[in-house]
Motif scaffolding. Sequence first.
Motif, mmCIF file in Angstrom:
data_model
loop_
_atom_site.group_PDB
_atom_site.id
_atom_site.type_symbol
_atom_site.label_atom_id
_atom_site.label_comp_id
_atom_site.label_asym_id
_atom_site.label_seq_id
_atom_site.Cartn_x
_atom_site.Cartn_y
_atom_site.Cartn_z
ATOM 1 N N VAL A 38 20.426 23.228 -50.233
ATOM 2 C CA VAL A 38 20.508 24.463 -50.285
ATOM 3 C C VAL A 38 22.171 24.851 -49.916
ATOM 4 O O VAL A 38 22.623 25.973 -50.528
ATOM 5 C CB VAL A 38 19.579 25.079 -49.013
ATOM 6 C CG1 VAL A 38 20.489 26.750 -48.586
ATOM 7 C CG2 VAL A 38 18.211 25.078 -49.020
ATOM 8 N N LEU A 55 24.335 27.232 -52.360
ATOM 9 C CA LEU A 55 25.090 28.461 -51.757
ATOM 10 C C LEU A 55 26.695 28.226 -52.078
ATOM 11 O O LEU A 55 27.377 29.477 -52.365
ATOM 12 C CB LEU A 55 25.148 28.697 -50.276
ATOM 13 C CG LEU A 55 23.655 29.082 -49.746
ATOM 14 C CD1 LEU A 55 23.455 28.933 -48.323
ATOM 15 C CD2 LEU A 55 23.309 30.388 -50.315
ATOM 16 N N LEU A 109 27.055 29.435 -55.705
ATOM 17 C CA LEU A 109 26.859 30.967 -55.740
ATOM 18 C C LEU A 109 28.140 31.736 -55.334
ATOM 19 O O LEU A 109 28.615 32.688 -55.826
ATOM 20 C CB LEU A 109 25.764 31.468 -55.081
ATOM 21 C CG LEU A 109 24.265 30.997 -55.636
ATOM 22 C CD1 LEU A 109 23.337 31.647 -54.776
ATOM 23 C CD2 LEU A 109 24.113 31.805 -56.861
ATOM 24 N N GLU A 110 28.635 30.948 -54.370
ATOM 25 C CA GLU A 110 30.125 31.633 -53.575
ATOM 26 C C GLU A 110 31.137 31.082 -54.968
ATOM 27 O O GLU A 110 31.895 32.258 -54.901
ATOM 28 C CB GLU A 110 30.476 30.501 -52.419
ATOM 29 C CG GLU A 110 31.684 30.995 -51.674
ATOM 30 C CD GLU A 110 32.171 30.269 -50.552
ATOM 31 O OE1 GLU A 110 33.303 30.604 -49.922
ATOM 32 O OE2 GLU A 110 31.447 29.308 -50.391
#
Length: 53
Positions: free
Chosen positions: A30, A34, A37-38
């Motif tokens: 996860v 993330l 995505l950042e």
Amino acid sequence: MDVKKLGIAIGVIFALFFVISQPRGSADFVLDILGLLEDAAGSVVLFLRSLFS
């Protein structure tokens, strides 16, 4: 049962199995998602700033 609902159910069951059997690996996965995505959001912001400056 609809094929879409069956696919979602299988995905949820797999995710629960992975979280229960390997919680640290799940957390790392996860965090990796993330992080990706950042980075993607940062790249879009940099592109837009370069476009309008």
